[in-house]
Design a protein around this motif. Structure first.
Motif, PDB file in Angstrom:
ATOM      1  N   MET A 130       0.818  -1.220   0.000  1.00  0.00           N
ATOM      2  CA  MET A 130       0.000   0.000   0.000  1.00  0.00           C
ATOM      3  C   MET A 130       0.850   1.268   0.000  1.00  0.00           C
ATOM      4  SD  MET A 130      -3.133  -0.852  -0.235  1.00  0.00           S
ATOM      5  CE  MET A 130      -3.580  -2.545  -0.600  1.00  0.00           C
ATOM      6  N   ARG A 131       2.181   1.114   0.190  1.00  0.00           N
ATOM      7  CA  ARG A 131       3.038   2.321   0.205  1.00  0.00           C
ATOM      8  C   ARG A 131       2.970   3.047  -1.122  1.00  0.00           C
ATOM      9  NH1 ARG A 131       7.161  -0.115   3.783  1.00  0.00           N
ATOM     10  NH2 ARG A 131       6.608   0.829   5.775  1.00  0.00           N
ATOM     11  N   ARG A 132       2.730   2.276  -2.193  1.00  0.00           N
ATOM     12  CA  ARG A 132       2.673   2.895  -3.512  1.00  0.00           C
ATOM     13  C   ARG A 132       1.599   3.988  -3.569  1.00  0.00           C
ATOM     14  NH1 ARG A 132       1.410  -1.968  -7.419  1.00  0.00           N
ATOM     15  NH2 ARG A 132       3.256  -2.768  -6.410  1.00  0.00           N
ATOM     16  N   VAL A 133       0.521   3.851  -2.779  1.00  0.00           N
ATOM     17  CA  VAL A 133      -0.477   4.934  -2.728  1.00  0.00           C
ATOM     18  C   VAL A 133      -0.253   5.848  -1.523  1.00  0.00           C
ATOM     19  CG1 VAL A 133      -2.334   3.880  -4.086  1.00  0.00           C
ATOM     20  CG2 VAL A 133      -2.229   3.424  -1.648  1.00  0.00           C
ATOM     21  N   ILE A 134       0.204   5.275  -0.414  1.00  0.00           N
ATOM     22  CA  ILE A 134       0.369   6.089   0.808  1.00  0.00           C
ATOM     23  C   ILE A 134       1.405   7.201   0.583  1.00  0.00           C
ATOM     24  CG2 ILE A 134       1.171   6.055   3.204  1.00  0.00           C
ATOM     25  CD1 ILE A 134       0.121   3.156   3.374  1.00  0.00           C
ATOM     26  N   ASN A 135       2.551   6.860  -0.046  1.00  0.00           N
ATOM     27  CA  ASN A 135       3.619   7.858  -0.174  1.00  0.00           C
ATOM     28  C   ASN A 135       3.199   9.071  -1.006  1.00  0.00           C
ATOM     29  OD1 ASN A 135       5.116   6.280   1.489  1.00  0.00           O
ATOM     30  ND2 ASN A 135       6.476   5.461  -0.100  1.00  0.00           N
ATOM     31  N   PRO A 136       2.702   8.870  -2.243  1.00  0.00           N
ATOM     32  CA  PRO A 136       2.306  10.074  -2.992  1.00  0.00           C
ATOM     33  C   PRO A 136       1.107  10.798  -2.390  1.00  0.00           C
ATOM     34  CG  PRO A 136       1.854   8.070  -4.268  1.00  0.00           C
ATOM     35  CD  PRO A 136       2.630   7.658  -3.066  1.00  0.00           C
ATOM     36  N   LEU A 137       0.179  10.061  -1.766  1.00  0.00           N
ATOM     37  CA  LEU A 137      -0.948  10.758  -1.121  1.00  0.00           C
ATOM     38  C   LEU A 137      -0.421  11.597   0.044  1.00  0.00           C
ATOM     39  CD1 LEU A 137      -3.736   7.988  -1.162  1.00  0.00           C
ATOM     40  CD2 LEU A 137      -3.812  10.180  -2.385  1.00  0.00           C
ATOM     41  N   SER A 138       0.574  11.068   0.769  1.00  0.00           N
ATOM     42  CA  SER A 138       1.162  11.832   1.879  1.00  0.00           C
ATOM     43  C   SER A 138       1.825  13.095   1.346  1.00  0.00           C
ATOM     44  CB  SER A 138       2.183  10.992   2.650  1.00  0.00           C
ATOM     45  OG  SER A 138       1.544   9.809   3.102  1.00  0.00           O
ATOM     46  N   SER A 177      -5.482   6.107 -10.201  1.00  0.00           N
ATOM     47  CA  SER A 177      -6.852   6.479  -9.850  1.00  0.00           C
ATOM     48  C   SER A 177      -6.930   7.064  -8.444  1.00  0.00           C
ATOM     49  CB  SER A 177      -7.772   5.261  -9.957  1.00  0.00           C
ATOM     50  OG  SER A 177      -7.734   4.765 -11.275  1.00  0.00           O
ATOM     51  N   ALA A 178      -6.186   6.470  -7.501  1.00  0.00           N
ATOM     52  CA  ALA A 178      -6.189   6.995  -6.125  1.00  0.00           C
ATOM     53  C   ALA A 178      -5.760   8.460  -6.139  1.00  0.00           C
ATOM     54  CB  ALA A 178      -5.258   6.173  -5.243  1.00  0.00           C
ATOM     55  N   LEU A 179      -4.727   8.764  -6.943  1.00  0.00           N
ATOM     56  CA  LEU A 179      -4.211  10.138  -6.970  1.00  0.00           C
ATOM     57  C   LEU A 179      -5.152  11.069  -7.726  1.00  0.00           C
ATOM     58  CD1 LEU A 179      -0.425   9.346  -7.540  1.00  0.00           C
ATOM     59  CD2 LEU A 179      -1.640   9.746  -5.387  1.00  0.00           C
ATOM     60  N   ALA A 182      -7.997  11.863  -5.275  1.00  0.00           N
ATOM     61  CA  ALA A 182      -7.550  12.864  -4.293  1.00  0.00           C
ATOM     62  C   ALA A 182      -7.393  14.215  -4.984  1.00  0.00           C
ATOM     63  CB  ALA A 182      -6.233  12.415  -3.657  1.00  0.00           C
ATOM     64  N   GLY A 183      -6.936  14.189  -6.236  1.00  0.00           N
ATOM     65  CA  GLY A 183      -6.731  15.421  -7.003  1.00  0.00           C
ATOM     66  C   GLY A 183      -8.010  16.219  -7.216  1.00  0.00           C
ATOM     67  N   LEU A 184      -9.148  15.533  -7.214  1.00  0.00           N
ATOM     68  CA  LEU A 184     -10.426  16.245  -7.337  1.00  0.00           C
ATOM     69  C   LEU A 184     -10.574  17.252  -6.203  1.00  0.00           C
ATOM     70  CD1 LEU A 184     -12.892  13.237  -7.872  1.00  0.00           C
ATOM     71  CD2 LEU A 184     -12.404  15.003  -9.589  1.00  0.00           C
ATOM     72  N   TYR A 185     -10.034  16.860  -5.034  1.00  0.00           N
ATOM     73  CA  TYR A 185     -10.232  17.638  -3.804  1.00  0.00           C
ATOM     74  C   TYR A 185      -9.054  18.581  -3.511  1.00  0.00           C
ATOM     75  CZ  TYR A 185     -13.964  14.313  -2.627  1.00  0.00           C
ATOM     76  OH  TYR A 185     -15.113  13.554  -2.626  1.00  0.00           O
TER      77      TYR A 185
END
Ligand code: S3P
Length: 438
Positions: A130-138, A177-179, A182-185
């Motif tokens: 899950m780091r692949r999404v956690i790191n860029p979202l962070s 897609s996760a990014l 989040a980018g919408l917001y």
């Protein structure tokens, strides 16, 4: 629909596969249609939704966030959107079951909310990276706690998110897609650079709902969004589910089977190109665009498949189809070589290791490296294989058994219900002989 048994047996068949089949709705499009309708303004009707366990987990997560999600009839669902900022804090953990797509996309959505949430999954999902999404979202400002990069994920409310300019290290539609969600917001635009194309259902659906998503070559950009409009969605039949029948009918001489209204989005079509390189005879008819996604009827005829060297560039475009493509290679004439497969080790199971073990148990010569596989084609023997709770591996071996010398018993097959709940029924309709172990 009957529950999928834990152990199934698939037997060699004597007759060709024929007729018409409609496989269930696309899993990727189904997840997105539930999530994006939930944050749109207005009511969406979704037709052809996949009612597999993965998508039902997403539907339940939306309900737990205060969204009215109702099933009106088989495959026909209604979602009353709450707007981008209308979700409510869930009273309990959100359980995404076996679904990587559910967890990673929801991680992007929850990171942008003004309340906390906890995402959990089954034993397989809890081992997936899950780091692949956690790191860029962070990097966007999200606050996410994990257990050493794995679920459970505890997502705290972020003060605000900022857009990022991010070089994606892997071709992953879940990460992208996760990014984008989040980018919408975010307060500023989000720009992503893809190392290779990955499925673009998120871009298509968010654009159709009014988000500003633009693409320039391998770069995709999303602008901060104020409002998504609800739309009616028709989900195409899932090419990843159709793939099992494309391979089965290719392998059984004299077969002629048509699969109706299957999604053939260019970012998903790799399986057609790979089978064609192996000599398959697949023709497309009735091309249409349904809900922004290209679909066509696919007719497949039995041929002698031959081994091939598969270019790495096709891997992200066929990422879920390798279990059944390995089976095709094992039953083909000659040697097949696949490379660039590193991501397969991080799917619902280690799809290189588990497939290699299963094929060897059926007498196939397989060599594997970290990210490559070499398979010598020939006659599959009967035997027993373990699909390690991986739906696509169980279905791939059910297909292989149809041309094996003796029946194949397939253990840990219950997860077929995550993506293809009526697989046993449809397999029977097409002419395969697969059912519960006695
Ligand atoms: C999916 C993306 C792919 C695929 C998965 C569905 C999606 O995963 O394997 O079954 O719906 O975005 P990755 O993004 O990890 O490659």
């Amino acid at each position: 629909m009957t529950a999928t048994p834990e152990t199934i047996v698939s037997r060699p068949i004597a007759r060709p596969l024929d007729g018409w089949l409609r496989v269930p709705g696309d899993k990727s499009v189904s997840h997105r249609s539930l999530m994006f309708s939930a944050i749109a303004s207005g009511t969406s009707r979704i037709r052809g939704l996949l009612e597999g366990e993965d998508c039902l987990a997403t539907a339940n997560a939306m309900r737990a966030l205060g969204v009215a999600v109702t099933r009106e009839a088989e495959g026909d669902w209604r979602v009353v959107g709450r707007g981008l900022r209308g979700l409510e804090a869930p009273a309990a953990e959100l359980d995404l079951g076996n679904s990587g797509t559910g967890m990673r996309l929801l991680c992007g959505l929850m990171a942008a909310q003004s309340f906390s949430s906890t995402l959990i999954g089954d034993a397989s999902l809890s081992t997936r990276p899950m780091r692949r999404v956690i790191n860029p979202l962070s990097a966007m400002g999200a606050r996410i706690d994990s257990v050493d990069g794995h679920a459970p994920l505890v997502i705290h409310p972020a003060e605000s998110l900022e857009g990022v300019n991010f070089e994606m290290p892997i071709a992953s539609a879940q990460l992208k897609s996760a990014l984008l969600i989040a980018g919408l917001y975010a307060a500023s635009p989000t720009t992503l650079h893809e190392p290779a194309p990955s499925r673009d259902h998120t871009e298509r659906m968010l654009s159709a709902m009014g988000a500003e998503v633009t693409r320039d070559g391998s770069t995709v950009r999303i602008a901060p969004c104020q409002r998504l409009e609800a739309v009616d969605i028709r989900v195409p039949a899932d090419l990843s589910s159709a793939a099992f029948f494309l391979v089965a009918a290719s392998l059984v001489p004299g077969s002629e089977l048509t699969l109706e209204a299957v999604g053939i989005n260019p970012t998903r079509r790799g399986v057609l190109d790979i089978l064609e390189a192996m000599g398959a005879d697949i023709s497309l008819a009735n091309p249409q665009t349904v809900g922004g996604e290209p679909v066509a009827d696919l007719t497949v005829r039995g041929v002698t498949l031959k081994g091939a060297r598969i270019p790495e560039s096709l891997v992200p475009l066929a990422i879920d189809e390798f279990p059944v493509l390995f089976v095709a290679a094992a039953a083909a004439d000659g040697v097949s070589e696949f490379s660039g497969l590193a991501e397969l080790r991080h799917k619902e199971s280690d799809r290189i290791g588990v497939m290699a073990a299963g094929l060897r148990a059926l007498g196939v010569r397989v060599e594997e490296g970290d990210d490559w596989v070499r398979i010598e084609g020939g006659q599959l023997a009967g035997g027993t294989v373990d699909s390690h709770g991986d739906h696509r591996i169980a279905m791939a071996f059910a297909v292989g058994a149809s041309v094996a010398a003796a029946p194949v018993t397939i253990g840990n097959a219950r997860e077929i219900a995550t993506s293809f709940p009526n697989f046993l029924e449809l397999a029977g309709t097409a002419g395969l002989s697969v059912g519960p172990a006695a």
